[in-house]
Design an enzyme around this catalytic site. Structure first.
Site, PDB file in Angstrom:
ATOM      1  N   GLY A  68       0.770  -1.280   0.454  1.00  0.00           N
ATOM      2  CA  GLY A  68      -0.085   0.041   0.311  1.00  0.00           C
ATOM      3  C   GLY A  68       1.121   1.566  -0.361  1.00  0.00           C
ATOM      4  O   GLY A  68       1.992   1.329  -0.211  1.00  0.00           O
TER       5      GLY A  68
ATOM      6  N   ARG B 108       1.951   3.193   2.155  1.00  0.00           N
ATOM      7  CA  ARG B 108       3.181   2.857   3.030  1.00  0.00           C
ATOM      8  C   ARG B 108       4.536   2.134   2.079  1.00  0.00           C
ATOM      9  O   ARG B 108       5.871   2.649   2.267  1.00  0.00           O
ATOM     10  CB  ARG B 108       3.100   2.142   4.427  1.00  0.00           C
ATOM     11  CG  ARG B 108       4.276   2.890   5.439  1.00  0.00           C
ATOM     12  CD  ARG B 108       4.270   1.938   7.130  1.00  0.00           C
ATOM     13  NE  ARG B 108       5.298   2.439   7.820  1.00  0.00           N
ATOM     14  CZ  ARG B 108       6.232   2.368   8.251  1.00  0.00           C
ATOM     15  NH1 ARG B 108       6.634   0.205   7.668  1.00  0.00           N
ATOM     16  NH2 ARG B 108       7.255   2.563   8.609  1.00  0.00           N
ATOM     17  N   CYS B 109       3.937   1.366   1.624  1.00  0.00           N
ATOM     18  CA  CYS B 109       5.240   0.207   1.280  1.00  0.00           C
ATOM     19  C   CYS B 109       6.064   1.077   0.409  1.00  0.00           C
ATOM     20  O   CYS B 109       7.082   0.647  -0.101  1.00  0.00           O
ATOM     21  CB  CYS B 109       4.318  -0.990   0.788  1.00  0.00           C
ATOM     22  SG  CYS B 109       3.718  -2.144   1.655  1.00  0.00           S
ATOM     23  N   MET B 110       4.853   1.939  -0.414  1.00  0.00           N
ATOM     24  CA  MET B 110       5.573   2.636  -1.709  1.00  0.00           C
ATOM     25  C   MET B 110       6.295   4.215  -1.486  1.00  0.00           C
ATOM     26  O   MET B 110       6.579   4.490  -2.613  1.00  0.00           O
ATOM     27  CB  MET B 110       4.057   3.334  -2.516  1.00  0.00           C
ATOM     28  CG  MET B 110       3.653   2.003  -3.426  1.00  0.00           C
ATOM     29  SD  MET B 110       2.408   2.419  -4.782  1.00  0.00           S
ATOM     30  CE  MET B 110       0.724   3.560  -3.509  1.00  0.00           C
TER      31      MET B 110
END
Length: 407
Positions: free
Chosen positions: A394, A396-398
């Site tokens: 999501g 945050r991951c990106m």
């Protein structure tokens, strides 16, 4: 002012690192999805539109957006020794099956003079058909024009959170669990060893260490407390090594590390896929982890290099309240409805990017969770995600924060 300053998860985000998906998505096939850690192949043009929308949301909120491909290209252009190191590390981490293919890839990459094109090509991958493999007529005829990658693509790179992580004023350069992602950490190694702006940042872990740790498992609870997930991708031994480095070999202000044990399955691959902070006193959490959760507090021991470990026999809400010194509320992904929470957690309903206290960026598809957040007074900034979410990560991951304000 430090070039890296991330003492928390919710302070106003000032600077962030992204990677815009590129031709690496075009070099994926159904037969290689498992090896590349994807469940499906994103549509490149739409994925880029969605990613540009994500970047624009951040810019509109006053966040400076950096791109990893551009930062590395600038370093390689200015410093030939960094370019040489970059190519050799890429080849070493790729573990190309035979020497003549490895040498052909080396020649091919060295012949790319433009640094940005070189970086883009390393990310996209190199097909055997692009190389002079000096094969016999028989082998050429046998192989024909079949699809084969000499250098695999790097489709996971748009999840910039994972190859390294920031903790306070330091950087954790990770050893990735899967070989296909280890090459991503070459970018971090170049950035934090050759960039004039970032080369003096305190290095808290090395990509050459034995045990794996990934950035999605690292959460900065406050200036003195770091949370790290024991997960499918992060070993407890890596957390212990990180603790030793922080407590004994750095200038970090971190005094406590909470090692949070979560189920070792793909749906919960990192701590931040099930648990993120969204305000001073609020966290999103996937309810499916709470019954099996174990939390250990790691602190400096009495002897040199010793780590003291204490298991916290309490629920997550009380543990977080203790370390944040305030009452904490856990907001369940999907509202606690088992069917909804599992579906929306799979699509990263708990993986929020907090860009200021009480303001988060989320995927628009998680409608139930997003409504709950709004009802709790959270400002929710939705982004489109029909293609980006296929990679199982999501907002945050990106994103990799470089600078946040204090809270």
């Amino acid at each position: 002012m430090h070039s890296i300053y991330v003492p928390n998860e919710i302070g106003k985000l000032k600077k962030v690192l992204l990677h815009r998906p590129g031709e690496e998505l075009l070099n994926m096939t159904p037969s290689t999805l498992g090896d590349l850690l994807f469940d499906d192949i994103p549509f490149l043009e739409r994925a880029q539109e969605e990613h540009d929308g994500f970047a624009n949301v951040l810019k509109n909120e006053g966040v400076e957006v950096l791109y990893i491909e551009s930062l590395i290209a600038d370093i390689l252009k200015a410093k030939p020794e960094a370019r040489e190191k970059f190519i050799e590390q890429v080849l070493e981490d790729s573990q190309i099956s035979c020497k003549y293919k490895e040498e052909a890839v080396r020649e091919y990459l060295n012949a790319i003079e433009d640094s940005k094109k070189l970086v883009d090509k390393v990310i996209a991958g190199v097909r055997c058909s692009e190389l002079d493999l000096k094969q016999s007529d028989f082998i050429k005829s046998y192989n024909g024009k079949g699809f084969e990658m000499a250098l695999l693509p790097m489709p996971n790179l748009y999840f910039t959170r994972d190859p390294f992580a920031h903790a306070g004023t330091g950087v954790i350069i990770n050893r990735m669990r899967n070989l296909v992602r280890q090459r991503e950490t070459v970018f971090a190694d170049i950035l934090f060893n050759y960039s004039d702006e970032y080369k003096d940042v305190d290095k808290l872990y090395s990509r050459y260490d034995e045990f794996s740790i990934e950035g999605g498992d690292v959460l900065n609870l406050n200036e003195t407390t770091l949370a790290v997930g024991i997960s499918q991708r992060t070993d407890p031994e890596a957390i212990e090594k990180l603790a030793q480095n922080i407590f004994y070999n750095s200038s970090s202000k971190i005094e406590k590390i909470l090692a949070i044990d979560i189920p070792k399955i793909r749906a919960f691959m990192h701590l931040d896929t099930v648990f993120t902070q969204i305000d001073y006193d609020k966290f999103t959490v996937h309810p499916g982890i709470l019954k099996t959760l174990r939390v250990f507090e790691l602190t400096k021991g009495k002897g040199n290099g010793d780590i003291k470990s204490v298991e916290m026999y309490d629920n997550l809400e009380h543990i977080l309240s203790k370390y944040l010194d305030r009452d904490v509320e856990l907001i369940y992904c999907g509202g606690g409805d088992k069917l909804v929470s599992e579906r929306e957690q799979w699509n990263d309903g708990s993986n929020t990017l907090c860009i200021a206290p009480g303001t988060v960026v989320v995927y628009e598809r998680n409608t139930v969770t997003n409504k709950i957040l709004r009802d709790k007074g959270i400002k929710v900034l939705e982004i489109r995600d029909s293609e980006l979410s296929r990679g199982r990560g999501g907002p945050r991951c990106m994103s990799m924060p470089f600078v946040r304000e204090d809270i």
